[in-house]
Scaffold this motif. Structure first.
Motif, mmCIF file in Angstrom:
data_model
loop_
_atom_site.group_PDB
_atom_site.id
_atom_site.type_symbol
_atom_site.label_atom_id
_atom_site.label_comp_id
_atom_site.label_asym_id
_atom_site.label_seq_id
_atom_site.Cartn_x
_atom_site.Cartn_y
_atom_site.Cartn_z
ATOM 1 N N THR A 175 0.877 -1.164 0.000
ATOM 2 C CA THR A 175 0.000 0.000 0.000
ATOM 3 C C THR A 175 0.916 1.216 0.000
ATOM 4 O OG1 THR A 175 -1.835 -1.032 1.168
ATOM 5 C CG2 THR A 175 -1.651 1.345 1.342
ATOM 6 N N CYS A 176 0.707 2.141 -0.916
ATOM 7 C CA CYS A 176 1.596 3.297 -1.060
ATOM 8 C C CYS A 176 0.781 4.583 -1.170
ATOM 9 C CB CYS A 176 2.469 3.168 -2.304
ATOM 10 S SG CYS A 176 3.467 1.663 -2.347
ATOM 11 N N VAL A 177 1.278 5.622 -0.502
ATOM 12 C CA VAL A 177 0.701 6.962 -0.625
ATOM 13 C C VAL A 177 1.836 7.898 -1.000
ATOM 14 C CG1 VAL A 177 -0.691 8.748 0.470
ATOM 15 C CG2 VAL A 177 -0.887 6.386 1.250
ATOM 16 N N ILE A 192 7.713 12.060 -2.394
ATOM 17 C CA ILE A 192 7.842 11.286 -1.155
ATOM 18 C C ILE A 192 6.715 10.261 -1.118
ATOM 19 C CG2 ILE A 192 9.104 12.931 0.256
ATOM 20 C CD1 ILE A 192 6.478 13.953 1.354
ATOM 21 N N THR A 193 7.051 9.053 -0.690
ATOM 22 C CA THR A 193 6.091 7.944 -0.675
ATOM 23 C C THR A 193 6.107 7.242 0.681
ATOM 24 O OG1 THR A 193 6.288 7.543 -3.059
ATOM 25 C CG2 THR A 193 5.474 5.729 -1.718
ATOM 26 N N VAL A 194 4.946 7.149 1.295
ATOM 27 C CA VAL A 194 4.791 6.312 2.485
ATOM 28 C C VAL A 194 4.409 4.926 1.983
ATOM 29 C CG1 VAL A 194 3.474 5.896 4.590
ATOM 30 C CG2 VAL A 194 4.101 8.230 3.959
ATOM 31 N N GLU A 195 5.234 3.929 2.312
ATOM 32 C CA GLU A 195 5.074 2.598 1.721
ATOM 33 C C GLU A 195 5.091 1.531 2.793
ATOM 34 O OE1 GLU A 195 8.154 0.472 1.393
ATOM 35 O OE2 GLU A 195 6.882 -1.157 0.709
ATOM 36 N N GLY A 196 4.185 0.547 2.640
ATOM 37 C CA GLY A 196 4.160 -0.549 3.610
ATOM 38 C C GLY A 196 3.331 -1.710 3.095
ATOM 39 N N HIS A 204 -5.768 9.614 8.552
ATOM 40 C CA HIS A 204 -4.933 10.819 8.582
ATOM 41 C C HIS A 204 -3.623 10.661 7.817
ATOM 42 C CE1 HIS A 204 -7.706 12.645 11.283
ATOM 43 N NE2 HIS A 204 -7.470 11.816 12.281
ATOM 44 N N THR A 205 -3.400 9.492 7.203
ATOM 45 C CA THR A 205 -2.131 9.262 6.512
ATOM 46 C C THR A 205 -1.924 10.241 5.364
ATOM 47 O OG1 THR A 205 -2.275 6.921 7.056
ATOM 48 C CG2 THR A 205 -0.709 7.541 5.353
ATOM 49 N N MET A 206 -2.980 10.453 4.556
ATOM 50 C CA MET A 206 -2.865 11.401 3.456
ATOM 51 C C MET A 206 -2.601 12.811 3.982
ATOM 52 S SD MET A 206 -2.865 11.742 0.152
ATOM 53 C CE MET A 206 -3.788 10.461 -0.694
ATOM 54 N N ALA A 207 -3.279 13.176 5.058
ATOM 55 C CA ALA A 207 -3.061 14.498 5.657
ATOM 56 C C ALA A 207 -1.625 14.635 6.148
ATOM 57 C CB ALA A 207 -4.040 14.718 6.810
ATOM 58 N N LEU A 208 -1.088 13.535 6.717
ATOM 59 C CA LEU A 208 0.305 13.542 7.159
ATOM 60 C C LEU A 208 1.240 13.808 5.997
ATOM 61 C CD1 LEU A 208 2.673 12.819 9.152
ATOM 62 C CD2 LEU A 208 2.369 10.450 8.400
ATOM 63 N N LEU A 209 0.990 13.132 4.890
ATOM 64 C CA LEU A 209 1.859 13.272 3.721
ATOM 65 C C LEU A 209 1.766 14.682 3.132
ATOM 66 C CD1 LEU A 209 3.782 11.290 2.343
ATOM 67 C CD2 LEU A 209 2.067 10.958 0.590
ATOM 68 N N SER A 278 -0.164 26.121 0.425
ATOM 69 C CA SER A 278 0.100 26.648 -0.908
ATOM 70 C C SER A 278 -1.206 27.011 -1.604
ATOM 71 C CB SER A 278 0.870 25.624 -1.760
ATOM 72 O OG SER A 278 0.021 24.583 -2.162
ATOM 73 N N CYS A 279 -1.113 27.918 -2.554
ATOM 74 C CA CYS A 279 -2.281 28.307 -3.349
ATOM 75 C C CYS A 279 -2.823 27.106 -4.124
ATOM 76 C CB CYS A 279 -1.905 29.428 -4.317
ATOM 77 S SG CYS A 279 -1.469 30.970 -3.481
ATOM 78 N N GLU A 280 -1.950 26.134 -4.394
ATOM 79 C CA GLU A 280 -2.377 24.937 -5.109
ATOM 80 C C GLU A 280 -3.422 24.171 -4.313
ATOM 81 O OE1 GLU A 280 -0.500 20.631 -6.509
ATOM 82 O OE2 GLU A 280 0.831 22.320 -6.103
ATOM 83 N N ASN A 281 -3.265 24.129 -2.971
ATOM 84 C CA ASN A 281 -4.229 23.427 -2.129
ATOM 85 C C ASN A 281 -5.631 24.007 -2.261
ATOM 86 O OD1 ASN A 281 -1.611 23.162 0.171
ATOM 87 N ND2 ASN A 281 -2.593 21.398 -0.747
ATOM 88 N N ILE A 282 -5.694 25.314 -2.500
ATOM 89 C CA ILE A 282 -6.991 25.992 -2.519
ATOM 90 C C ILE A 282 -7.562 26.095 -3.922
ATOM 91 C CG2 ILE A 282 -8.166 28.166 -1.926
ATOM 92 C CD1 ILE A 282 -5.913 28.587 0.161
ATOM 93 N N TRP A 283 -6.718 26.392 -4.897
ATOM 94 C CA TRP A 283 -7.222 26.651 -6.253
ATOM 95 C C TRP A 283 -6.687 25.699 -7.315
ATOM 96 C CZ3 TRP A 283 -5.272 31.542 -3.989
ATOM 97 C CH2 TRP A 283 -6.279 32.214 -3.280
ATOM 98 N N GLY A 284 -5.883 24.704 -6.937
ATOM 99 C CA GLY A 284 -5.395 23.741 -7.915
ATOM 100 C C GLY A 284 -4.080 24.171 -8.548
ATOM 101 N N ASN A 285 -3.442 23.220 -9.241
ATOM 102 C CA ASN A 285 -2.109 23.511 -9.796
ATOM 103 C C ASN A 285 -2.152 24.337 -11.071
ATOM 104 O OD1 ASN A 285 -3.000 21.681 -11.653
ATOM 105 N ND2 ASN A 285 -1.532 20.065 -11.126
ATOM 106 N N ARG A 286 -3.341 24.664 -11.567
ATOM 107 C CA ARG A 286 -3.439 25.539 -12.737
ATOM 108 C C ARG A 286 -3.771 26.972 -12.324
ATOM 109 N NH1 ARG A 286 -3.874 22.781 -17.738
ATOM 110 N NH2 ARG A 286 -4.112 20.555 -17.501
#
Length: 679
Positions: A175-177, A192-196, A204-209, A278-286
């Motif tokens: 399982t990888c995030v 960066i990848t959390v892998e196990g 909360h794993t995605m939030a951690l990443l 980041s602004c990306e979190n709010i409005w996306g990478n475009r």
């Protein structure tokens, strides 16, 4: 800290996990055997698209041997990334220590997706279910198949994959995030990848990443930023509170460092602790914020969407006395009242939605589901399918269901424009750029599509030189006009379409592999009509309703005719079916019939040939064959036009209205059929 997700009832959750794995295994095995998603599939479109690319490439899913750099190559790569590793190491080591007992670890990949760092527990001896990922191992899709590391880099957003969602069996126990680390220039720095081992991840794993991603990107931004204290005084927090409009300040990496109360109450509603994000979190990478960071030029009248509310934003660069970019200021105003679509002004709008797509077959429902999911994403899309399957219909539907719906929808048929003119058509040109160019220059299709979608139909027909230019636009999110020397930022979503096998063209050297991956982030494959079980009858009904509405006449069809249509293979797909129905109605009207019968349908050559050798019954069948030999669709149309002209005393406007066509079209047909008054 534990990364496991248990809500109390272990047996229930274990069963849910097992069910998910069993379903994933069926999905994977079905695709590997058939090359298609199984009926009722719930597979995410980005994963299915990646599987298709891997299969096209001929990647062996059962090969456990991974591509690994030689020690010399690895040493060179570690040296190249020394500064990156040293900057990131403290953050990843601290986080890895907190999840030491969870069985997970954190891996660091460089921008080319080679493993250059591992943080956390190594595998124990005897752990035969898992494989050790070694330094220098490639997780690029072409080497490792579908995996979270590659998809995070390609999609430019965090993503998780579990077990059979990976293409290769070598990764099925994982399982990888993964989350991409982006530089201030908007380009990939690392992943960066959390892998196990396969296990239900904690919620909360995605939030951690994401938190790790933000911390790392912010650290790099701080390392680059000089005179940070002087910048903090450049726009005092007390000063921006005096401005009644929402004001947001971001640093040169796109991280928000300041906002006034008006911004928190509107644009940033629901983001209580937004500083550092980041602004990306709010409005996306475009987001146009990154275009301003890149070009150091202001962008006015830009559209930002927060929740369901649209804002008109002006984004200005903040430059220090030394000429270096310190950040950007975003001033937003809510768009109130009825909003006129930009596309509507120039006729550049999409008319169709998913409601306009007819069909109840599993095949078409699956495609519609994938397309709807894709519409909500921000990535480029490749639509494939035979001619006449409805690629533009899907493109318009995706546009109208996306965040770009209020923007223009610009169509470019790449095969219809000569190669020598395509560049100026797409990018525009400066005055005097070439012989015959207008003095004031011209605006290209990409500029017309800003804030919306550009649909590049038949992209396979582009020359290799033109493909290089399109690739540059995708990478830099900017264009340069023919004869110009200035980069113009363009916030545009690209949907491309082709009726050919693009990967075959890549293998033959006719299409660039790098462009193939850039436009094929998400692929939508529209099935041919012959594979859409039970849809012909539904399409006949809907297409006749469409034709009836256009001609302002009720059109009916007998059951025997529908049965004939259902038995045909339709090499021209839905477009061919619509043409047959329209032509059949023209013939029926010529014979003063009130409905389309089997006779009219069989006047179509394709259907006639497909029924050869099928026994016919009675005198009516003999008469029908005789008429088929003597009447063509053109003869029938000519007879109908001539008859209507005489009925309307050769009044062109009245005749065109009665026939349901435009006057210019009627004139062309009169000329084509050499129709004269004395006939």
């Amino acid at each position: 800290m534990s990364l496991y997700q248990w809500n109390g009832d272990v047996l229930t959750e274990w069963k849910a996990l097992q069910d998910k794995l069993d379903n994933g295994k069926r999905e994977w095995e079905t695709f590997m055997h058939t090359g298609k998603a199984m009926a009722g599939s719930s597979l995410a479109p980005e994963i299915l698209s990646s599987w298709r690319r891997c299969k096209d490439r001929g990647l062996n899913p059962y090969d456990d041997n991974m591509i690994v750099l030689s020690q010399r190559q690895l040493d060179q790569r570690l040296k190249q990334n020394e500064a990156l590793i040293e900057t990131i190491r403290p953050i990843l080591q601290e986080t890895a220590g907190s999840i030491l007992d969870s069985g997970y670890r954190i891996d660091l990949y460089d921008k080319d997706l080679y493993l250059i760092g591992r943080f956390g527990r190594k595998l124990k001896e005897g752990d035969s279910e898992r494989r050790e990922i070694v330094l220098g191992e490639s997780h690029n899709e072409k080497d490792a198949g579908t995996n979270a590391t590659n998809l995070a880099a390609l999609l430019e957003r965090p993503i998780s994959l579990m077990a059979y969602e990976h293409y290769r069996t070598a990764l099925h126990s994982l399982t990888c995030v993964s989350a991409p680390i982006m530089g201030a220039d908007g380009k990939l720095m690392a992943v960066i990848t959390v892998e196990g081992y396969i296990w239900p991840l904690h919620k909360h794993t995605m939030a951690l990443l994401i938190s790790l991603k933000e911390s790392i990107e912010y650290r790099f931004a701080n390392h680059r930023m000089e005179g940070a204290e002087s910048f903090s005084h450049l726009l005092n927090a007390n000063l921006i509170e005096l401005i009644e409009h929402p004001i947001i300040i971001a640093d040169q990496g796109g991280k928000i460092i300041m906002a006034n109360r008006a911004a928190y109450d509107t644009v940033l509603e629901g983001w209580e602790h937004v500083i550092g994000f980041s602004c990306e979190n709010i409005w996306g990478n475009r987001s146009p914020v990154y275009d301003v960071i890149k070009t150091k030029k202001p962008m006015l009248n830009q559209r930002l969407i927060s929740g369901s509310t649209k804002y008109n934003a002006s984004i200005r660069p903040l430059v220090g006395s030394d000429g270096k970019l310190r950040g950007v200021m975003i001033e937003a105003k809510e768009i109130r009242g009825k909003h006129t679509k930009q596309g509507g002004k120039d006729g550049l709008k999409a008319h169709y939605t998913f409601e306009n797509i007819s069909g109840e077959s599993c095949e078409i429902k699956q495609v519609i589901r994938l397309a709807k999911e894709t519409a909500g994403m921000d990535n480029n899309i490749l639509i494939t399918g035979e001619s006449g399957t409805g690629k533009e219909l899907f493109a318009q539907s995706i546009h109208n269901a996306s965040l770009y719906a209020d923007g223009p929808f610009v169509v470019v048929n790449c095969s219809a424009i000569p190669g020598t003119l395509l560049e100026s058509e797409l990018f525009g040109y400066e005055g005097g750029a070439f012989t015959g160019a207008r003095k004031e220059g011209g605006v290209g299709k990409f500029e017309l599509a800003v804030g919306g979608t550009i649909f590049l139909d038949e992209i396979n027909s582009m020359s290799l030189d033109m493909q290089v230019k399109i690739l540059r636009v995708i990478q830099n999110k900017s264009i340069m006009k023919v004869g110009g020397n200035e980069e113009i930022p363009v916030n545009v979503r690209i949907i491309a379409a082709t009726n050919t096998d693009l990967w075959k063209m890549v293998r033959e050297g006719q299409f660039r592999e790098d462009l193939y991956y850039r436009i094929n982030v998400i692929s939508i494959m529209i099935p041919p009509l012959r594979d859409r079980t039970g849809d012909v009858e539904i399409l006949v009904k809907d297409l006749l309703a469409k034709i009836s509405s256009r001609l302002k006449q009720e059109i009916k069809i007998e059951t025997a005719a529908v049965e004939l249509l259902k038995a045909y293979t339709w090499p021209g797909n839905v477009r061919e079916l619509e043409n047959v129905l329209e032509q059949s109605w023209v013939i029926a009207r010529t014979a003063n019939k009130e409905r389309i019968t089997k006779e009219e349908v069989l006047s179509y050559r394709g259907l006639t040939e497909s029924t050869k050798g099928v026994p016919q019954e009675g005198e009516a069948a003999v008469e029908m064959k005789s008429k088929q030999k003597n009447r063509t669709v053109g003869d029938a149309e000519k007879a109908l036009i001539l008859k209507t002209l005489h009925e309307k005393n050769w009044n062109i406007q009245a005749t065109a209205k009665a026939l349901g066509i435009a006057r210019n079209t009627l004139y062309r047909k009169i000329k084509r059929y050499e129709i004269e008054r004395n006939q």
